[in-house]
Motif scaffolding. Sequence first.
Motif, PDB file in Angstrom:
ATOM      1  N   LYS A 273       0.816  -1.227   0.000  1.00  0.00           N
ATOM      2  CA  LYS A 273       0.000   0.000   0.000  1.00  0.00           C
ATOM      3  C   LYS A 273       0.844   1.269   0.000  1.00  0.00           C
ATOM      4  N   THR A 274       2.085   1.202   0.505  1.00  0.00           N
ATOM      5  CA  THR A 274       2.943   2.395   0.483  1.00  0.00           C
ATOM      6  C   THR A 274       4.027   2.274  -0.589  1.00  0.00           C
ATOM      7  N   GLY A 275       4.012   1.170  -1.326  1.00  0.00           N
ATOM      8  CA  GLY A 275       4.987   0.986  -2.409  1.00  0.00           C
ATOM      9  C   GLY A 275       6.316   0.403  -1.934  1.00  0.00           C
ATOM     10  N   LYS A 276       6.448   0.229  -0.608  1.00  0.00           N
ATOM     11  CA  LYS A 276       7.705  -0.277  -0.056  1.00  0.00           C
ATOM     12  C   LYS A 276       7.447  -1.075   1.206  1.00  0.00           C
ATOM     13  N   GLY A 277       8.117  -2.197   1.327  1.00  0.00           N
ATOM     14  CA  GLY A 277       8.044  -3.002   2.545  1.00  0.00           C
ATOM     15  C   GLY A 277       9.236  -3.932   2.492  1.00  0.00           C
ATOM     16  N   PHE A 278       9.011  -5.235   2.565  1.00  0.00           N
ATOM     17  CA  PHE A 278      10.124  -6.154   2.326  1.00  0.00           C
ATOM     18  C   PHE A 278      10.532  -6.076   0.854  1.00  0.00           C
ATOM     19  N   TYR A 279       9.565  -5.749   0.011  1.00  0.00           N
ATOM     20  CA  TYR A 279       9.847  -5.554  -1.418  1.00  0.00           C
ATOM     21  C   TYR A 279       9.628  -4.088  -1.793  1.00  0.00           C
ATOM     22  N   ASP A 280      10.205  -3.718  -2.933  1.00  0.00           N
ATOM     23  CA  ASP A 280       9.957  -2.398  -3.525  1.00  0.00           C
ATOM     24  C   ASP A 280       8.994  -2.608  -4.700  1.00  0.00           C
ATOM     25  N   TYR A 281       7.916  -1.812  -4.709  1.00  0.00           N
ATOM     26  CA  TYR A 281       6.877  -2.014  -5.726  1.00  0.00           C
ATOM     27  C   TYR A 281       6.868  -0.897  -6.772  1.00  0.00           C
ATOM     28  N   SER A 282       8.042  -0.254  -7.009  1.00  0.00           N
ATOM     29  CA  SER A 282       8.092   0.798  -8.030  1.00  0.00           C
ATOM     30  C   SER A 282       7.565   0.253  -9.356  1.00  0.00           C
ATOM     31  N   ASP A 283       7.934  -0.990  -9.649  1.00  0.00           N
ATOM     32  CA  ASP A 283       7.349  -1.682 -10.804  1.00  0.00           C
ATOM     33  C   ASP A 283       6.464  -2.786 -10.211  1.00  0.00           C
ATOM     34  N   PRO A 284       5.150  -2.495 -10.053  1.00  0.00           N
ATOM     35  CA  PRO A 284       4.279  -3.403  -9.297  1.00  0.00           C
ATOM     36  C   PRO A 284       4.248  -4.835  -9.840  1.00  0.00           C
ATOM     37  N   ALA A 285       4.463  -4.966 -11.173  1.00  0.00           N
ATOM     38  CA  ALA A 285       4.407  -6.315 -11.749  1.00  0.00           C
ATOM     39  C   ALA A 285       5.688  -7.094 -11.456  1.00  0.00           C
ATOM     40  N   ASN A 286       6.710  -6.371 -10.993  1.00  0.00           N
ATOM     41  CA  ASN A 286       8.002  -7.029 -10.810  1.00  0.00           C
ATOM     42  C   ASN A 286       8.677  -6.521  -9.517  1.00  0.00           C
TER      43      ASN A 286
END
Length: 292
Positions: A273-286
């Motif tokens: 939901k914030t675009g960052k956690g254990f993963y980075d979701y800058s590219d949500p598909a990857n």
Amino acid sequence: MEIKKVGVLGCGLMGSGIAQVSAIAGFEVTVLEVEQKFLDKGFAGIERSLAKFAEKGTIKETPQAIRARLNGTTNMRDLADCDIVVEAVIENIDEKKKMYAALDDVVKPDGIFASNTSSISITELMAATKRPHRFIGLHFFNPVPLMKLVEVVRTIATADDVFQTAYEFGKKLGKVPVRTSDKTGFIVNRLLVPYMLDAIRAYEEGVGSIEDIDNAMKLGCGYPMGPFTLLDFVGLETTYYITQVMYDEFKERRFAAPPLLKRLVMAGWYGRKTGKGFYDYSDPANPKPNKL
Ligand code: 3HC
């Protein structure tokens, strides 16, 4: 008692999902929010989800027919004649208690109150009302339209017929209900939370990388998501809150938040939901694992 009209408190991820499955099941649904913009956002999500189901042919009616049974309101009085009111507002005990006390004066006396809380004591919430025997927990899982389970939680005060009505209601929503009692975490979080926290501890101890631990549990155990993907999906601040309530109840290390979880929450990295956690979701598909 027959349930015809359903009230839902909150049109966030869980509330909108509960409203959606109730409308699909044929109930008239009224959703209460504090502001119209939250209703608009929640209903837009429901419409997207219904469109997907229609495309796949998994709903019998048109999305428009289902949508017509959903009403939004910012006036609590519109819930007066609801047979059951399911609460899915933010996990803040004082907010919830205030809401229940106000609702108690508005909803007809034989209306059932249900909370979707994942960790707050149902007994404590019910005590804010004058209808403890008509109060239960109905704990749904994210994403509500897809997840088949609902935990039906009874307290020492819940009347048998209320529990049975809620159990049958869960079935009518197309869910598989399981019976549980008001012990913090119920069944799923009692088992799931220590598992997710252990994954963080394993990472902290260098057992494996975020990606490798996720792949290990996905491919080795057939879980749909690895623990870090799931943590980011549930929300790290939500998980952290649950750990605090569970640790407070049981005082066992397995429920205590590992330092890394606390630090991610302090940093505002809540997951998807914030675009960052254990993963980075800058590219949500990857999503790419963060260096932590
Ligand atoms: N409505 C309709 N369709 C939806 C949807 C929704 N809300 N969300 C996803 N879908 C669709 C997708 O569009 C996709 O359709 P497609 O096959 O046509 O592309 C399909 O469902 C499958 O979704 P994805 O391809 O994105 O991904 P998955 O196959 O992995 O399925 C999942 C998604 C069902 C979420 C699955 O990953 C899963 O079961 N994950 C675990 C979720 C879980 O454990 N939830 C519980 C969390 S704990 C909790 O909620 C309790 C709380 O107290 C903490």
